[in-house]
Scaffold this motif. Structure first.
Motif, PDB file in Angstrom:
ATOM      1  N   ALA A 117     -22.698   5.250   1.972  1.00 60.19           N
ATOM      2  CA  ALA A 117     -21.350   5.838   1.932  1.00 60.19           C
ATOM      3  C   ALA A 117     -21.066   6.532   0.609  1.00 60.19           C
ATOM      4  O   ALA A 117     -20.202   7.405   0.538  1.00 60.19           O
ATOM      5  N   ARG A 118     -21.777   6.159  -0.464  1.00 58.65           N
ATOM      6  CA  ARG A 118     -21.531   6.830  -1.746  1.00 58.65           C
ATOM      7  C   ARG A 118     -22.303   8.142  -1.850  1.00 58.65           C
ATOM      8  O   ARG A 118     -22.102   8.903  -2.766  1.00 58.65           O
ATOM      9  N   GLN A 119     -23.219   8.374  -0.872  1.00 51.93           N
ATOM     10  CA  GLN A 119     -23.944   9.659  -0.874  1.00 51.93           C
ATOM     11  C   GLN A 119     -23.209  10.594   0.084  1.00 51.93           C
ATOM     12  O   GLN A 119     -23.708  10.965   1.142  1.00 51.93           O
ATOM     13  N   ILE A 152     -14.301   1.877   2.532  1.00 49.92           N
ATOM     14  CA  ILE A 152     -15.344   2.872   2.255  1.00 49.92           C
ATOM     15  C   ILE A 152     -14.997   3.566   0.940  1.00 49.92           C
ATOM     16  O   ILE A 152     -13.822   3.690   0.575  1.00 49.92           O
ATOM     17  N   HIS A 153     -16.023   3.973   0.205  1.00 46.38           N
ATOM     18  CA  HIS A 153     -15.792   4.529  -1.129  1.00 46.38           C
ATOM     19  C   HIS A 153     -14.803   5.699  -1.088  1.00 46.38           C
ATOM     20  O   HIS A 153     -13.890   5.779  -1.902  1.00 46.38           O
ATOM     21  N   SER A 154     -14.987   6.615  -0.121  1.00 52.24           N
ATOM     22  CA  SER A 154     -14.033   7.724   0.028  1.00 52.24           C
ATOM     23  C   SER A 154     -13.682   7.868   1.505  1.00 52.24           C
ATOM     24  O   SER A 154     -14.562   8.123   2.340  1.00 52.24           O
ATOM     25  N   ASN A 206     -10.416   5.128 -17.479  1.00 46.08           N
ATOM     26  CA  ASN A 206     -11.014   6.411 -17.080  1.00 46.08           C
ATOM     27  C   ASN A 206     -12.526   6.261 -17.179  1.00 46.08           C
ATOM     28  O   ASN A 206     -13.030   5.605 -18.094  1.00 46.08           O
ATOM     29  N   LYS A 207     -13.228   6.855 -16.197  1.00 46.12           N
ATOM     30  CA  LYS A 207     -14.700   6.725 -16.198  1.00 46.12           C
ATOM     31  C   LYS A 207     -15.315   8.077 -15.849  1.00 46.12           C
ATOM     32  O   LYS A 207     -14.908   8.714 -14.883  1.00 46.12           O
ATOM     33  N   THR A 208     -16.294   8.489 -16.642  1.00 52.97           N
ATOM     34  CA  THR A 208     -17.039   9.702 -16.273  1.00 52.97           C
ATOM     35  C   THR A 208     -18.512   9.328 -16.143  1.00 52.97           C
ATOM     36  O   THR A 208     -19.008   8.463 -16.859  1.00 52.97           O
ATOM     37  N   LEU A 217     -10.346  -4.736 -10.313  1.00 53.29           N
ATOM     38  CA  LEU A 217     -10.550  -4.614  -8.862  1.00 53.29           C
ATOM     39  C   LEU A 217     -11.298  -3.330  -8.554  1.00 53.29           C
ATOM     40  O   LEU A 217     -10.945  -2.260  -9.063  1.00 53.29           O
ATOM     41  N   ASP A 218     -12.332  -3.441  -7.715  1.00 51.66           N
ATOM     42  CA  ASP A 218     -13.101  -2.252  -7.359  1.00 51.66           C
ATOM     43  C   ASP A 218     -13.583  -2.398  -5.925  1.00 51.66           C
ATOM     44  O   ASP A 218     -13.587  -3.496  -5.370  1.00 51.66           O
ATOM     45  N   ASP A 219     -14.011  -1.279  -5.338  1.00 49.42           N
ATOM     46  CA  ASP A 219     -14.551  -1.364  -3.975  1.00 49.42           C
ATOM     47  C   ASP A 219     -15.951  -1.978  -3.993  1.00 49.42           C
ATOM     48  O   ASP A 219     -16.266  -2.846  -3.183  1.00 49.42           O
ATOM     49  N   THR A 279     -24.665  -2.298  -9.954  1.00 47.35           N
ATOM     50  CA  THR A 279     -25.416  -2.828 -11.100  1.00 47.35           C
ATOM     51  C   THR A 279     -24.540  -3.685 -12.004  1.00 47.35           C
ATOM     52  O   THR A 279     -25.031  -4.392 -12.868  1.00 47.35           O
ATOM     53  N   GLY A 280     -23.237  -3.558 -11.832  1.00 46.22           N
ATOM     54  CA  GLY A 280     -22.306  -4.313 -12.665  1.00 46.22           C
ATOM     55  C   GLY A 280     -21.878  -3.568 -13.916  1.00 46.22           C
ATOM     56  O   GLY A 280     -20.984  -4.020 -14.640  1.00 46.22           O
ATOM     57  N   GLY A 281     -22.490  -2.403 -14.176  1.00 43.88           N
ATOM     58  CA  GLY A 281     -22.189  -1.659 -15.397  1.00 43.88           C
ATOM     59  C   GLY A 281     -20.703  -1.323 -15.542  1.00 43.88           C
ATOM     60  O   GLY A 281     -20.147  -1.417 -16.644  1.00 43.88           O
ATOM     61  N   THR A 282     -20.071  -0.953 -14.443  1.00 45.19           N
ATOM     62  CA  THR A 282     -18.654  -0.570 -14.491  1.00 45.19           C
ATOM     63  C   THR A 282     -17.790  -1.758 -14.910  1.00 45.19           C
ATOM     64  O   THR A 282     -16.901  -1.631 -15.761  1.00 45.19           O
ATOM     65  N   ILE A 283     -18.070  -2.920 -14.352  1.00 47.71           N
ATOM     66  CA  ILE A 283     -17.250  -4.106 -14.660  1.00 47.71           C
ATOM     67  C   ILE A 283     -17.541  -4.594 -16.082  1.00 47.71           C
ATOM     68  O   ILE A 283     -16.631  -4.982 -16.817  1.00 47.71           O
TER      69      ILE A 283
HETATM   70  C1  R5P Z   1     -17.829   4.034  -8.082  1.00 48.67           C
HETATM   71  O1  R5P Z   1     -16.957   4.828  -8.394  1.00 48.67           O
HETATM   72  C2  R5P Z   1     -17.521   2.730  -7.429  1.00 48.67           C
HETATM   73  O2  R5P Z   1     -16.170   2.592  -7.142  1.00 48.67           O
HETATM   74  C3  R5P Z   1     -17.978   1.569  -8.284  1.00 48.67           C
HETATM   75  O3  R5P Z   1     -17.199   1.544  -9.466  1.00 48.67           O
HETATM   76  C4  R5P Z   1     -19.411   1.724  -8.653  1.00 48.67           C
HETATM   77  O4  R5P Z   1     -20.165   1.998  -7.523  1.00 48.67           O
HETATM   78  C5  R5P Z   1     -19.924   0.458  -9.304  1.00 48.67           C
HETATM   79  O5  R5P Z   1     -21.250   0.644  -9.682  1.00 48.67           O
HETATM   80  P1  R5P Z   1     -21.902  -0.223 -10.843  1.00 48.67           P
HETATM   81  O6  R5P Z   1     -21.621  -1.660 -10.528  1.00 48.67           O
HETATM   82  O7  R5P Z   1     -23.357   0.116 -10.769  1.00 48.67           O
HETATM   83  O8  R5P Z   1     -21.280   0.214 -12.118  1.00 48.67           O
END
Ligand code: R5P
Length: 293
Positions: free
Chosen positions: A93-95, A127-129, A189-191, A216-218, A222-226
């Motif tokens: 779904a992310r592709q 779903i992501h989008s 903010n994330k780029t 909170l995230d969908d 890898t956990g990098g975002t958290i």
């Molecule tokens: C991306 O925008 C999604 O909402 C998640 O933040 C992302 O897929 C998380 O990926 P990761 O855990 O690898 O940072």
């Protein structure tokens, strides 16, 4: 209606069946020595609408997608009049965009494959989008499990916690949680560099000092975002940090990295069965199936 209990979601299928009073048809499944998938319906579906509940999370998301397609085909060949695919975590779904020249649109290829196999409609969770679903060749809908996750945190005594989205796109998720938690909400903010996958996170105007914050995230992959969000929250003086996600893929050592970053608990759903799947999607899916029945 009958529920077909997909091999990747047997426990969830039984829970949905118990809550919705919709009977299940079990599935015999195996993997041949060469790695190919085999499924067989172990019950009658002729003249019935069926809902195949099958998550397609890692590991083995490709095999799980093929099992889903094969089950749709088997149901139609056995006389099912309508096949609904209930796919809590929809792989690929992310592709959903062609970011770089030469790419295809993987999630649309998956949808066309499912249509060809006999799927008439699809339900998924966060779903992501949502926009992705408008391109599918059958009716497709996403429902949100954030309310269930927020309820979990309320039961743990975190009423009034700050709901933080790790990027602007997830702000709607933080707002859904906020409406249950009753505290403030905000986002980082994330780029992301499309070639390396590296992300950079920044914060503007957050007021989290001495607060309990739930990120909170969908999806956690890898956990990098958290981990990045937790680092910012620690720098800004948050008192307690928790994390809620719908799809806790937790690839590799993601769980350890997130806990090491100061997150006290990771809460996910059974869209991805595993150590973080503390919230069941069964009430949500039961509701969806009752509406579709
Ligand atoms: C991306 O925008 C999604 O909402 C998640 O933040 C992302 O897929 C998380 O990926 P990761 O855990 O690898 O940072």
């Amino acid at each position: 209606m009958k529920i077909i209990a997909g091999p990747a979601s047997t426990a969830l299928s039984e829970a949905v069946s118990a809550q919705s009073n919709i009977p299940t048809v079990s599935v015999v499944s195996k993997t041949f020595p060469d790695g190919e998938s085999y499924v067989r319906l172990d019950g009658e579906v002729a003249g019935k609408s069926v809902a195949i509940i099958q998550t397609t999370c890692p590991p083995a998301q490709d095999s799980r997608l093929f099992q889903l397609a094969f089950l749709a085909d088997a149901a139609k060949r056995a006389g099912a009049i309508k096949v609904s695919a209930v796919v809590p975590y929809l792989a690929y779904a992310r592709q959903d965009k062609m970011f770089l020249t030469g790419e295809g649109l993987s999630v649309e290829t998956i949808a066309r494959m499912l249509k060809a196999a006999g799927v008439d409609e699809l339900f998924t969770v966060n779903i992501h989008s949502e926009q992705t679903l408008t391109q599918f060749p059958f009716p497709a809908k996403t429902v949100s499990a954030i309310g269930l996750i927020a309820d979990y945190f309320i039961k743990k005594g975190h009423q009034g916690a700050y709901a933080l989205a790790p990027d602007k796109g997830a702000m709607y998720i933080a707002q859904q949680a906020q409406s249950v938690l009753g505290g403030d909400a905000g986002h980082l903010n994330k780029t992301r560099d499309r070639h390396t996958g590296q992300t950079v996170q920044t914060a503007e105007g957050l007021n989290v000092k001495n607060k309990t914050v739930i990120i909170l995230d969908d999806i956690i992959s890898t956990g990098g975002t958290i981990v990045g969000a937790a680092k910012i929250l620690r720098e800004q003086g948050a008192a307690h940090i928790f994390c809620g996600c719908v799809h806790g893929l937790l690839i590799g050592d993601a769980q350890k990295r997130i806990l090491d970053a100061g997150v006290e608990e990771i809460v996910g759903t059974d869209s991805v069965p595993g150590p973080a799947s503390k919230v069941s999607l069964s009430p949500l899916i039961s509701q969806v199936l009752k509406g579709a029945n």
